[in-house]
Design a protein around this motif. Structure first.
Motif, mmCIF file in Angstrom:
data_model
loop_
_atom_site.group_PDB
_atom_site.id
_atom_site.type_symbol
_atom_site.label_atom_id
_atom_site.label_comp_id
_atom_site.label_asym_id
_atom_site.label_seq_id
_atom_site.Cartn_x
_atom_site.Cartn_y
_atom_site.Cartn_z
ATOM 1 N N ALA B 178 0.811 -1.218 0.000
ATOM 2 C CA ALA B 178 0.000 0.000 0.000
ATOM 3 C C ALA B 178 0.842 1.265 0.000
ATOM 4 C CB ALA B 178 -0.934 0.001 1.198
ATOM 5 N N TYR B 179 2.033 1.219 0.620
ATOM 6 C CA TYR B 179 2.806 2.454 0.800
ATOM 7 C C TYR B 179 4.032 2.455 -0.086
ATOM 8 C CZ TYR B 179 -0.395 2.446 4.633
ATOM 9 O OH TYR B 179 -1.543 2.386 5.348
ATOM 10 N N VAL B 264 7.272 0.630 1.286
ATOM 11 C CA VAL B 264 7.484 0.796 2.724
ATOM 12 C C VAL B 264 6.285 0.218 3.470
ATOM 13 C CG1 VAL B 264 9.080 2.736 2.664
ATOM 14 C CG2 VAL B 264 6.639 3.162 2.507
ATOM 15 N N ASP B 265 6.495 -0.093 4.755
ATOM 16 C CA ASP B 265 5.430 -0.801 5.465
ATOM 17 C C ASP B 265 4.543 0.118 6.293
ATOM 18 O OD1 ASP B 265 7.309 -0.225 7.294
ATOM 19 O OD2 ASP B 265 7.851 -2.313 7.752
ATOM 20 N N LYS B 266 4.739 1.413 6.163
ATOM 21 C CA LYS B 266 3.831 2.363 6.796
ATOM 22 C C LYS B 266 3.837 3.645 5.973
ATOM 23 C CE LYS B 266 7.541 3.643 9.942
ATOM 24 N NZ LYS B 266 8.030 3.652 11.308
ATOM 25 N N PRO B 267 2.898 4.539 6.200
ATOM 26 C CA PRO B 267 2.856 5.755 5.396
ATOM 27 C C PRO B 267 4.189 6.501 5.402
ATOM 28 C CG PRO B 267 0.837 5.549 6.627
ATOM 29 C CD PRO B 267 1.741 4.451 7.101
ATOM 30 N N VAL B 268 4.473 7.171 4.287
ATOM 31 C CA VAL B 268 5.793 7.774 4.077
ATOM 32 C C VAL B 268 6.042 8.936 5.036
ATOM 33 C CG1 VAL B 268 7.183 9.045 2.391
ATOM 34 C CG2 VAL B 268 5.852 7.042 1.672
ATOM 35 N N PHE B 269 5.019 9.757 5.287
ATOM 36 C CA PHE B 269 5.235 10.948 6.107
ATOM 37 C C PHE B 269 4.802 10.686 7.543
ATOM 38 C CE2 PHE B 269 4.496 12.336 1.715
ATOM 39 C CZ PHE B 269 5.765 12.840 1.450
ATOM 40 N N PRO B 270 5.453 11.350 8.522
ATOM 41 C CA PRO B 270 5.234 11.030 9.933
ATOM 42 C C PRO B 270 3.786 11.229 10.376
ATOM 43 C CG PRO B 270 7.047 12.579 9.670
ATOM 44 C CD PRO B 270 6.441 12.418 8.344
#
Lengths: 459, 425
Positions: B178-179, B264-270
């Protein structure tokens, strides 16, 4: 003036207009190839009838503001074949070649989707100027489903009726039949199908104007068929049915008087094609019911004689038998032997109860009149005593002091204190049985085991 | 005295019907002469892009495949077309085909709005012929229809049914990954695909902390995903995506330059950029009795104790939600069910956000009713939030690459965090 004119003509030059003249041999046709569908259309519709079929999407023959889909190529031939067989050929056969070639619209325009109106309804067909018929929603049309096929066919017949009406106007009498009930707001929530029916209209759309009413009448009579129409009349109020029958009569005579077309033959031909080629079937005949017989004033009488053999075959109500036996016993105590009882229907609203009895070898009748009301929808029937009693020997017998008390003790309360349902007997018999429709009578509403019936004598 | 006028001057050299005839002939010959047919992409106004393979023949017939669904990707359908002069030369798909599905106003056909469909056309005006492409504009909705000549290999692939496998390959890639991120001119971009609406977006972070999102419609070509009309990111026109031999996703720009895309395994931005009372999300919630799968945190023990407590008392967990209800107040709300009735136990806190930390204070138990104080939330969970200081961060799951899990990590205790799915309430 003359002087100026002469001067002008002297000075005028001959202008070269070559460039302003369009050379039609260089005109740009947009359709450049004939496919198999085109060939079929040419030999079946263009050559015999000079009818063009515009099936390749053309925005200018519909509302340019709307999104309307093109038709599937493979739906074109089946649709136009239906036009040919259920509309052109029946009229040609019954009305003649000249008739159909003269009056038929010359252009059919086909679209695949319906045309969505702003009020949420959809348009399925339109007719312009007697020349063009536009048919919508053909992509989802299943030609193996007769009910689905009937819809566009009805639209075509409807639109063609308008064309005939534009050539010879609808007889003024037609407009008068339902004059008070036409409304521009025919799509309104108040105009349900049931309301339209109860007012004597063949469809909701019929209410929009007498012109549409006439077209709807014709389209329904031809395409839905006579059995359907008879059912429709039999399941509405007698007043509404009378209006529908009057309209039917005027449609039939319109075709005969103005176009010399035998309407019944035309109807039979359209029905034959729909049945033979599209598998249409007549609906179950709802006019063949005892209630419809009574409302139609078709029944003369039926007789209850418990010794008759059909009660052994088809059953007998012990509840009613008790009433009859009590009556018979009471009469016997005065020296009268009851042989049978009869229910005689003088009209759709009058029933005469007759007791047939003997004394020695002489047979007498005793008569008593009732008012009768039969509900057209449910068949629910109520009897009320009609007074004064009629005159004549049988009524005099009925009034005799030795005869009347038994009637008043047993028969009068039985008939007037209950709601009955008019029905053929036995009630479960299906139309395929040879004895279907031979026996008629009444059962008590809600108590099916309490009933009386006899062999129907028709008028 | 009479004048002898010369022939009328034709401003454009030839009569209009002759010029029309020439242009129609030019387009028709272009369409018909592509030996291996065309790969086409079309935009719609109410939905995304749609891809097609089309082959035009001289007899006004066109056969098609489409990325509309699995069946249309492998079953060829033939209809008619014609070229007609209106205000401009127009290509009309004049009997029903896959391309009409997007235009079909019947909701039952493809789920579009009644009377509108996806807001698309079946009539397309000539825009230009350039190189291997023919470009049209929808007559009513003005979306682009672009035709690019197919190669012999591509034509054979369409005929073999490879279009369906190609589409399925992309879809399964996006469903598991997804990311996605890539760098364009050293700026990090998050790429997201909306498969249902056939659109995609590139999102970058501006200097002021706001997101800059650009979106476009896409369609499937053979073994690639094409961006309809391209998407300009920092003066670079992004054109397409493909999956490389080793299974990674690669983006291509108009100049043919490749960009490797990192999964990546989580959204790119914090997380803190998304999480506030007035931002994209303001709530972290757990629905039902199970926390999001594949996450290890000290909070799991507290949760299990809470669920065990409920089970012992014959009630069940509906949801636990931590949300920021205003610029200074947060709430922890626990909904649980006894029999068929739902009950709420809640507490409120004041909060202050600074960078990626959120600090709670002014704990007020039992805001709405007495349930909080009456033991419907276990003490360990109550204590977990009282005057606590958390770090806000995305949490990764070992079992899902598409889960979107927000977490509140206890200051200085990285193994202990409250977490759940995120939403705006």
């Amino acid at each position: 003036m003359i002087c100026v004119f002469a001067l002008g003509s002297l000075l005028s030059c001959s202008k070269d207009n070559d460039n302003l003249t369009v050379d039609l041999t260089k005109y740009n046709p947009d359709i450049t190839a004939q496919n198999d569908v085109d060939k079929w259309l040419t030999s079946n519709l263009v050559n015999p009838y000079n009818i063009e079929t515009v099936y390749r999407f053309e925005r200018n023959f519909t509302d340019v503001n709307r999104d309307i889909s093109p038709v599937y190529l493979q739906q074109v031939e089946p649709m136009m074949n239906a036009v040919l067989t259920t509309y052109l050929q029946p009229y040609e056969k019954i009305g003649g070649k000249t008739f159909i070639k003269t009056y038929t619209p010359k252009q059919f325009v086909l679209y695949g989707s319906p045309s969505y109106n702003t009020n949420g309804s959809i348009t399925l067909g339109t007719a312009d100027n007697g020349r063009r018929i536009v048919l919508y929603e053909l992509n989802s049309l299943d030609f193996n489903n007769p009910a689905a096929v009937k819809r566009p066919v009805r639209t075509i017949h409807h639109e063609f009726t308008h064309i005939l009406n534009q050539n010879i106007v609808i007889p003024p009498a037609f407009e008068q039949i339902s004059k008070a009930d036409y409304t521009a707001d025919w799509t309104g929530a108040a105009n349900t199908a049931a309301v339209a029916k109860s007012l004597g209209f063949v469809s909701q759309y019929s209410r929009s104007s007498f012109g549409e009413d006439f077209a709807e009448m014709n389209a329904h009579l031809l395409v839905e068929g006579q059995v359907w129409f008879d059912n429709y009349c039999a399941t509405t109020s007698p007043a509404a049915a009378a209006k529908l029958r009057e309209k039917e009569k005027l449609v039939v005579s319109y075709f005969k008087d103005y176009y010399n077309i035998d309407y019944r033959a035309l109807q039979a031909e359209v029905q034959r094609v729909l049945k033979e080629e599209y598998g249409a079937t007549d609906p179950v005949d709802q006019t063949k019911t005892f209630k419809a017989y009574l409302i139609g004033n078709k029944v003369a009488s039926f007789t209850f004689n418990p010794t008759a053999s059909h009660y052994a075959t088809y059953g007998q109500s012990s509840s009613f038998q008790t009433v009859y036996d009590n009556y018979k016993t009471s009469m016997a105590s005065k020296g009268w032997t009851v042989q049978s009882i009869q229910f005689i229907f003088a009209s759709a609203s009058k029933m005469t109860f007759r007791c047939v009895f003997t004394s020695g070898t002489t047979t007498y009748n005793a008569d008593y009149d009732f008012n009768m009301s039969v509900d057209y929808a449910t068949g629910k029937t109520q009897f009320t005593k009609a007074l004064p009693e009629g005159s004549g020997g049988s009524y005099n017998n009925g009034g005799n002091e030795s005869i009347k008390p038994a009637f008043e003790a047993y028969i009068l309360p039985y008939l007037t204190n209950r709601v009955f349902v008019a029905s053929f007997f036995p009630t479960a018999m299906t139309a395929s049985d040879p004895d279907f429709g031979k026996f008629g009578g009444f059962y008590v509403d809600g108590t099916a085991s309490n009933y009386f019936y006899g062999p129907i004598v028709l008028k | 005295m009479g004048c002898s006028k010369e022939k009328t001057e034709l401003v454009f050299g030839e009569a209009p019907e002759e010029r029309i005839s020439e242009e129609l002939a030019q387009w028709k010959s272009a369409l018909v002469s592509a030996p291996n047919g065309w790969i086409a992409g079309m935009g719609t106004s109410a939905k995304g892009g749609y891809g097609f393979y089309m082959k035009f023949t001289d007899d006004d017939k066109v056969s098609m495949y489409s990325d509309y669904n699995a069946a249309s990707a492998k079953t060829s359908q033939t209809s008619t077309y014609r070229l007609k002069w209106g205000m401009k030369g127009t290509l009309i798909f004049d009997t029903y085909n896959y391309l009409s599905i997007m235009q079909d106003p019947v909701p039952g056909v493809a789920g579009g709005a009644a009377g509108k469909g996806y807001q698309s056309d079946v009539e397309f005006e000539f825009a230009r012929l350039s190189g291997d492409s023919a470009i049209f504009t929808g007559k009513k909705y003005q979306n682009t229809l672009v035709l690019v000549k197919a190669t012999k290999t591509q034509e054979e692939q369409f005929q073999k049914g490879d279009y369906e496998t190609s589409i399925a390959k992309f879809n399964s890639f996006f469903n598991t990954n997804a990311y996605l991120k890539l760098s364009i001119n050293n700026v990090v971009q998050q790429v997201a695909f909306d498969l249902a609406n056939k659109s995609l977006s590139f999102t970058s972070l501006q200097e002021d902390g706001a997101f800059n999102a650009k979106s476009a419609k896409f369609y499937y070509s053979m073994n690639t995903i094409e961006i309809l009309d391209g998407l300009v990111i920092d003066n670079i026109v992004m054109k397409s995506f493909s999956i490389s031999a080793n299974g990674t996703l690669v983006a291509l720009d108009a100049a043919g330059k490749e960009y490797n895309i990192e999964v990546v395994d989580k959204p790119v931005f914090p997380f803190e950029l998304y999480f506030n009372y007035n931002k994209t999300y303001n709530a972290i919630y757990i629905e039902g009795s199970k926390m999001p799968a594949g996450v290890t945190s000290d909070f799991n023990t507290l949760w299990n104790n809470q669920i065990a407590n409920y089970t012992a008392n014959n009630v069940s967990m509906i949801s636990m939600t931590f949300r920021l209800i205003s610029s200074k107040q947060a709430k922890l709300e626990v909904w649980f069910r006894s029999g068929s009735t739902d009950y709420l136990a809640d507490a409120s806190y004041d909060y202050v956000i600074s960078g990626n930390t959120i600090k709670l204070s002014n704990y007020v138990p039992s805001v709405s009713n007495a349930n909080w104080n009456n033991g419907w939330v276990i003490t360990a969970i109550k204590n977990y939030f009282i005057d606590a200081e958390f770090e806000m961060a995305w949490v990764t799951s070992s079992t899902s690459k598409s889960a979107m899990i927000g977490g509140l990590i206890k200051k200085n205790t990285p193994t202990s965090f409250f977490y759940g799915n995120v939403k705006k309430m």
